[in-house]
Design a protein around this motif. Sequence first.
Motif, short mmCIF file in Angstrom:
data_model
loop_
_atom_site.label_atom_id
_atom_site.label_comp_id
_atom_site.label_asym_id
_atom_site.label_seq_id
_atom_site.Cartn_x
_atom_site.Cartn_y
_atom_site.Cartn_z
N GLY A 97 -37.83 -9.74 -10.89
CA GLY A 97 -36.53 -10.05 -11.18
C GLY A 97 -36.30 -10.40 -12.85
O GLY A 97 -35.17 -9.82 -13.35
N VAL A 98 -37.36 -10.85 -13.66
CA VAL A 98 -37.36 -11.18 -14.91
C VAL A 98 -37.42 -9.78 -15.52
O VAL A 98 -36.37 -9.66 -16.52
CB VAL A 98 -38.46 -12.05 -15.20
CG1 VAL A 98 -38.86 -11.99 -16.60
CG2 VAL A 98 -38.38 -13.56 -14.82
N VAL A 99 -38.08 -8.85 -15.20
CA VAL A 99 -38.12 -7.52 -15.81
C VAL A 99 -36.79 -6.89 -15.77
O VAL A 99 -36.27 -6.25 -16.67
CB VAL A 99 -39.21 -6.64 -15.21
CG1 VAL A 99 -39.22 -5.38 -15.93
CG2 VAL A 99 -40.61 -7.21 -15.78
N ALA A 100 -36.35 -7.00 -14.49
CA ALA A 100 -35.00 -6.21 -14.40
C ALA A 100 -33.87 -7.07 -15.32
O ALA A 100 -33.18 -6.29 -15.86
CB ALA A 100 -34.37 -6.39 -13.03
N GLY A 101 -34.00 -8.37 -15.31
CA GLY A 101 -32.83 -9.15 -16.25
C GLY A 101 -33.31 -8.73 -17.63
O GLY A 101 -32.25 -8.42 -18.40
N LEU A 102 -34.40 -8.64 -18.13
CA LEU A 102 -34.77 -8.26 -19.48
C LEU A 102 -34.06 -6.93 -19.80
O LEU A 102 -33.63 -6.76 -20.97
CB LEU A 102 -36.16 -8.35 -19.62
CG LEU A 102 -37.11 -9.68 -20.12
CD1 LEU A 102 -38.45 -9.46 -20.26
CD2 LEU A 102 -36.28 -9.91 -21.40
N VAL B 37 -43.74 0.04 -12.03
CA VAL B 37 -43.17 -0.34 -13.45
C VAL B 37 -43.05 0.50 -14.36
O VAL B 37 -42.43 0.55 -15.36
CB VAL B 37 -44.04 -1.84 -13.87
CG1 VAL B 37 -43.82 -2.26 -15.13
CG2 VAL B 37 -43.47 -2.95 -12.91
N GLY B 38 -44.33 1.36 -14.55
CA GLY B 38 -44.28 2.36 -15.58
C GLY B 38 -43.28 3.12 -15.45
O GLY B 38 -42.78 3.72 -16.39
N ILE B 39 -42.89 3.55 -14.23
CA ILE B 39 -41.76 4.56 -14.24
C ILE B 39 -40.60 4.01 -14.66
O ILE B 39 -39.73 4.78 -15.31
CB ILE B 39 -41.64 5.17 -12.80
CG1 ILE B 39 -42.93 5.95 -12.23
CG2 ILE B 39 -40.35 6.03 -12.29
CD1 ILE B 39 -43.02 6.44 -10.92
N ALA B 40 -40.22 2.71 -14.38
CA ALA B 40 -39.10 2.17 -14.73
C ALA B 40 -39.05 2.13 -16.31
O ALA B 40 -38.14 2.29 -16.87
CB ALA B 40 -39.02 0.73 -14.14
N MET B 41 -40.09 1.75 -16.89
CA MET B 41 -40.29 1.81 -18.41
C MET B 41 -39.82 2.93 -19.03
O MET B 41 -39.11 3.01 -19.96
CB MET B 41 -41.67 1.21 -18.82
CG MET B 41 -41.82 -0.20 -18.59
SD MET B 41 -40.66 -1.23 -19.25
CE MET B 41 -40.82 -2.77 -18.78
N VAL B 42 -40.66 4.12 -18.30
CA VAL B 42 -40.19 5.39 -18.75
C VAL B 42 -38.88 5.69 -18.83
O VAL B 42 -38.30 6.21 -19.84
CB VAL B 42 -41.11 6.56 -18.11
CG1 VAL B 42 -40.77 7.98 -18.46
CG2 VAL B 42 -42.44 6.44 -18.48
N LEU B 43 -38.28 5.26 -17.61
CA LEU B 43 -36.75 5.64 -17.42
C LEU B 43 -36.07 4.81 -18.51
O LEU B 43 -35.25 5.47 -19.25
CB LEU B 43 -36.48 5.14 -15.96
CG LEU B 43 -36.82 6.09 -14.99
CD1 LEU B 43 -36.28 5.51 -13.46
CD2 LEU B 43 -35.85 7.46 -14.96
#
Lengths: 209, 152, 287
Positions: free
Chosen positions: A11-16, B23-29
């Motif tokens: 959630g925090v990462v999405a918000g960030l 998370v890695g894929i999300a960061m790449v995106l």
Amino acid sequence: MNRGQLYTLEGVVAGLVVLLAVLFVFQATSVTPQTVGATNQEDVAQKQVLAESTLQTVSDEQLEESVLFWNGSASPSSFHCTPNVTSFYPGRLDTGSCGNLSVSGSPPPVPPTEFGAILEAQFGTKYSYNVYLAYHTDAGLERQRLVYQGEPGSGSVTVDRSLAIFDDDELRNADGTHSGHTVNQSQFYAHDRHGSDLYNVIHVEVVVW
Amino acid sequence: MRISEFLEDDRGVSRMIGYLLTVGIAMVLVSGLFLSGGLLVSDQRDSTMRTQLDVIGNRVAGSLEAADRLVNSTERDPRNLVLSRSLPDSIVETSYTIEINSDNVVVEESGGPLAVTVNVETNATLSPTEVRGGPIEIIYDPASNELEVIRG
Amino acid sequence: MVTTDERGQMLLIGGVLLAVAIVALGIVFNGAVYTSVLAGQGQHDLSADSTIELQQDLRQMIGDGVRHAVRTESKLNNQQDEVENVVAGIAANLSTYEAQSNRLVNVSVNATIDGEYIAQNSTGNFTYNDSGTIKENWTMGSDVRVRDFSVNVTGTSGDDFEIRITGDDGETYTINLRNSTVRVIDPSGHVTSCSGTDLYPIDLTGAMLGNESRCNALDFFERVEPPYDIEIVNGDQVTGKYTLTIDTSGKGPTIEDRLYGVTVDLIYHSPSIDYNTTLRIAPGEPT
């Protein structure tokens, strides 16, 4: 890892991510323009050009005719055929009645002179306008209304032309002919401020909005 | 873990790795998003800069021609004529230069490839010069019938 | 079906998509607003043009002053005094008026242009009596400029009456006045003309015919290089009257000293313009 911590982290990462995106966008708009002011600027510039060119095309005789279109013998003195309560032309509002020169329909909403016809033709449909005649007095500048259609709105432009009136210039009759009465013999809105042949200097101001 | 345990383990993948991959894929995106967004914005900036250079070029050219009209409006040359124009110091946060040639004005961003040329037609000669973008003054020299632009 | 494991990832992906949308919107709006603001800026800097308009107003007002001065006063020095007073009055009023627009305007007479009024007030031939000899070809003025040149031909005995204007560069324009035609022959021989009824009196410098219509052929006067010579040729072939005002001295049936015009110094200061010049004002002079 525990599920709760995982969810929190996500959630925090999405918000960030969303926050970063918003911050990025705000940084990209490096100029904050006035959106409303922007469109107005073009309109105002257009109005200015139209008003300038219109006033320039009026000939000196046409201008003088309207400035001297004054009924010096009426009481109180006023421009020809203006309603009794005012001494100016009220634009498009209905008022008294008069035979007229070049503007059709009675009562004349604008001076029934060639100058009035030019103004009405150029501005009548799209804009509102006032015409003031600024003249000099011992106390400073005074303004006599020639055409008054109301208080100017925002984005109004003003253009002016100056005209010299001499002691022997004659007021005009309602049909445009010389009346035989000179300005210094009649009740005129401006007074003789000079010992020489010069009577006064009138500045014709046209405000368009 | 002993190799035999590893070989017998029939689970798919560890949760940690799964999470890291997501998370890695999300960061790449996201970084891909920022990159393309950045490219788009810099494209916008370029076209904006071009428009702004054009506006300034036209203002300078128009002012030169207006000064020329004024000079020609009297029989004799004026004793003195100085037109001031308060142009912005920078556009899109970049400084720029104004170059006056004999029959045109070139407005160029400093340290960049963008430049706009606007033609000018005057009776007076234009004194070739280059000034840093910002408030300028246009001065008429009656002795040489020249219009000169300086930083003011 | 979203499992508990995937819910967090959905959140993350949703966040990313939202971020994409926000950035895209930001880019689009930024670009649109930016360019529309720029388009509105920098339109039409008016300061130099309003100076030109002020000059036009000055020419009209002071030109009127010159006309009034010569109409109300008959002696040259009274005319000079009168026009100086009129210019002072106009200058004072103009300063006051322009000051409210944050402009400093200063107008003053630099010098008067003293000339002569030449007239034939009684109908006769356009000839010149040179101490007893009647000349039909004569020079009315040499190296002069003329304003309000009005000719009224009431009878002709031939078609060859000409008024020749020779500019400073040697180029000659010939005006051939006939009963119902005005012909203008330019230095290369090309002829333009105006015809009609009730042509006279003709205002040569104003290019106006007696029937209130314009004669474009007479616009040549604007192209003649001043100062010029005015010659009369075959003046014995016409009868009528004429009047004109020149800026130095010349010859004619009756001559009187008269104010031709004034040169006026103009100083104009505003936040965007500094201007100092001299205007030459002569009403009715072809520009």
